[in-house]
Motif scaffolding. Structure first.
Motif, PDB file in Angstrom:
ATOM      1  N   GLN A  68     -54.665 -66.884   7.098  1.00  0.00           N
ATOM      2  CA  GLN A  68     -53.748 -67.930   6.674  1.00  0.00           C
ATOM      3  C   GLN A  68     -53.847 -68.079   5.168  1.00  0.00           C
ATOM      4  O   GLN A  68     -54.841 -68.567   4.645  1.00  0.00           O
ATOM      5  CB  GLN A  68     -54.132 -69.235   7.384  1.00  0.00           C
ATOM      6  N   TRP A 129     -48.571 -67.358  11.314  1.00  0.00           N
ATOM      7  CA  TRP A 129     -49.294 -67.207  10.060  1.00  0.00           C
ATOM      8  C   TRP A 129     -49.118 -65.820   9.460  1.00  0.00           C
ATOM      9  O   TRP A 129     -49.161 -65.653   8.248  1.00  0.00           O
ATOM     10  CB  TRP A 129     -50.785 -67.517  10.274  1.00  0.00           C
ATOM     11  N   TYR A 132     -46.003 -66.184   7.630  1.00  0.00           N
ATOM     12  CA  TYR A 132     -46.266 -66.966   6.419  1.00  0.00           C
ATOM     13  C   TYR A 132     -46.917 -66.102   5.342  1.00  0.00           C
ATOM     14  O   TYR A 132     -46.573 -66.218   4.160  1.00  0.00           O
ATOM     15  CB  TYR A 132     -47.157 -68.158   6.761  1.00  0.00           C
ATOM     16  N   THR A 200     -45.725 -74.763  12.429  1.00  0.00           N
ATOM     17  CA  THR A 200     -44.655 -74.094  11.670  1.00  0.00           C
ATOM     18  C   THR A 200     -44.335 -74.849  10.378  1.00  0.00           C
ATOM     19  O   THR A 200     -43.460 -74.427   9.621  1.00  0.00           O
ATOM     20  CB  THR A 200     -43.371 -73.978  12.507  1.00  0.00           C
ATOM     21  N   LEU A 203     -44.808 -72.804   7.213  1.00  0.00           N
ATOM     22  CA  LEU A 203     -43.811 -71.737   7.125  1.00  0.00           C
ATOM     23  C   LEU A 203     -42.477 -72.279   6.624  1.00  0.00           C
ATOM     24  O   LEU A 203     -41.823 -71.662   5.770  1.00  0.00           O
ATOM     25  CB  LEU A 203     -43.641 -71.078   8.496  1.00  0.00           C
ATOM     26  N   GLU A 206     -42.835 -72.976   2.941  1.00  0.00           N
ATOM     27  CA  GLU A 206     -42.804 -71.759   2.128  1.00  0.00           C
ATOM     28  C   GLU A 206     -41.389 -71.202   2.025  1.00  0.00           C
ATOM     29  O   GLU A 206     -40.990 -70.669   0.979  1.00  0.00           O
ATOM     30  CB  GLU A 206     -43.747 -70.711   2.717  1.00  0.00           C
TER      31      GLU A 206
END
Length: 514
Positions: A68, A129, A132, A200, A203, A206
């Motif tokens: 992560q 992840w 991500y 989530t 994510l 990001e």
């Protein structure tokens, strides 16, 4: 800095990312190609696009590890990470023309993005992840590209095609901008289709940060936003069909004010995590995208109070997703306006969607929108409550101004409220602490009051509403006063302050600002 996801426990593996060789492999993909000395050599690489099978394996291994990539600890770490990887990002940009590593990263992200909705339903944390990780690296690289390269070179970084299945290099690069459009469309679909859940959250955050980084290109070039490929893709490309749903998803993020999960928001120590610090720093710098450099930093989005000195020291914002969603809303709605979304003069569909949504709690049928623009419905009662409770910074004030000025349904709803004092009081506090606010913020606050005062019902109701114990008004003790009387006192005080400030600086007073 990395952490392993194992039985819902995050074990930080700082030494793995701090290792110089590991960092270079992750970011630069240095597989025997030496970096050129000048940026001009990126152009020379356009016709030499070769792809290393080793580079493909490294990128695949990076994204398939259950790590992560959430940096944490001190706010200085965010800047330190960017500074320490700047030379690596530059090397990556030069080598990418030969290796196509960015295309490999994007390819890995796209494969995972296509299955994200199902993974979210199955609560596949590892898969989330991994996605991500890929997006985090892509965003870090894009930030350097946007700040350092021309738009043509930026698009070329995307357009270098991945290798053939047998590992041999691709015959040619993709059509200019095609890979960037595929990537941006995937980001939009991620925001629209993948539910915001505890695992989530990062994510989604990001994805929003990556969109903001790409949209910030107009900060580094002197020409209208409508002339940039990124804006044309969003306004006219394939992802434009998602415009109403994207604006609805972003508005829902803002309405929900969902707090950042504890494992992302805080690290193991007392200091805030770097995912917050990096996001907050990004939000601060990208506020210029919305205000064209006129927005001040006097009031941060993370502020929790209205009193004197509130803008100087803030508790970190726990609603990172709402904050970044609001920034994306304002960027999309504030550029490519007046029907100038491109050479064809198309209207800004995101702006239309924001200005035409209606109340989901209103049983009456929605009135026809301008030019039959697609629209959506929101709970205006919740939106009004959130606006009143978060009306402390430039971003929220600008959103309120846009809705009040352009969205007829929202303006009618606000003016019909019997608790209008919940909206007016935060505005008056903004004006009262004018010395701590930017002139841009004060101007928006005054314009909002001006728009409200055009309604006769509003002018009558503010004198009927009595407020008690106004503790933030320091000139005198106000134990009981009408809201209209307080409004007059604060506006006169604001005029006096600005006259004094203009006199001291020997500059003429702007009648509009007064």
């Amino acid at each position: 800095m990395l952490s392993r996801v194992d039985d819902d426990k995050n074990k930080w593996l700082l030494e793995k990312f701090d290792h110089k060789e590991t960092k270079e492999r992750y970011f630069a993909g240095n597989h025997g190609y030496e970096a050129h000395e000048e940026e001009a050599e990126i152009n020379d690489g356009k016709n030499k696009c070769r792809r290393s099978p080793t580079g493909l394996r490294v990128n695949t291994q990076l994204c398939t590890r259950s790590y992560q990539m959430i940096p944490r600890n001190l706010s200085s770490d965010a800047k330190l990470l960017e500074e320490s990887t700047e030379s690596i990002a530059r090397t990556f940009a030069l080598n990418n023309c030969h290796t196509g590593n960015l295309g490999s990263l994007i390819h890995n992200f796209l494969i995972r993005a296509a299955e994200l909705k199902e993974s979210a339903q199955c609560e596949d944390n590892i898969f989330i992840w991994q996605t991500y990780n890929a997006l985090f690296i892509i965003r870090s690289l894009c930030k350097y590209f946007v700040e350092s390269l021309s738009e043509e070179l930026l698009l070329h970084q995307f357009d270098v095609l991945p290798p053939k299945p047998d590992g041999t290099p691709a015959d040619d690069t993709a059509e200019i901008g095609s890979q960037a459009e595929i990537f941006i469309t995937a980001l939009v679909e991620l925001i629209v289709d993948v539910p915001v859940l505890n695992f989530t959250y990062a994510l989604h955050l990001e994805a929003l940060n990556t969109l903001l980084v790409l949209l910030s290109i107009q900060m580094y070039h002197v020409r209208p936003a409508s002339q940039f490929a990124v804006y044309r893709i969003l306004m006219q490309g394939k992802c434009s069909i998602h415009a109403p749903m994207l604006m609805k998803a972003l508005m829902w993020n803002y309405l929900n004010q969902e707090k950042c999960p504890a494992e992302l928001y805080r690290g193991q120590g007392e200091d805030g995590s770097l995912i917050y610090n990096a996001t907050a720093a990004l939000a601060s710098s990208l506020w210029s995208v919305v205000t064209l450099g006129m927005g001040g930093s006097g009031s941060s989005s993370g502020g929790k109070g209205h009193g004197a000195g509130a803008s100087a020291h803030h508790e970190p914002s726990e609603t990172l997703l709402a904050d970044q969603s609001l920034l994306v809303i304002l960027v999309l709605a504030s550029h490519c306006t007046a029907g100038a979304a491109g050479e064809g003069g198309r209207p800004n569909i995101y702006r239309q969607a924001l200005f035409s949504f209606t109340d989901s709690q209103d049983p009456a049928p929605s009135p026809p929108t301008v030019a039959s623009a697609p629209t959506f419905k929101l709970d205006m009662g919740r939106l009004y409550t959130v606006l009143c409770s978060t009306l402390r910074d430039d971003q929220t004030t600008l959103l309120l101004y846009l809705l009040l000025h352009q969205n007829a349904a929202m303006r009618a709803y606000i003016l019909s409220r019997t608790n209008i004092d919940q909206l007016v009081m935060p505005l008056l506090q903004i004006l009262y602490h004018t010395q701590e606010r930017s002139s841009h913020h004060i101007y928006m606050g005054l314009i909002i009051l001006l728009v409200l005062s055009e309604d006769r019902v509003f002018n009558k109701s503010v004198h009927d509403i009595i407020v008690k114990n106004v503790v933030w008004y320091k000139e005198r003790q106000l134990t009981e006063i009408s809201l209209g009387g307080l409004l007059i006192l604060v506006v006169i005080r604001t005029i006096q302050f600005n006259m004094t400030r203009m006199r001291v600086s020997s500059q003429p007073l702007s009648h509009q600002q007064a």
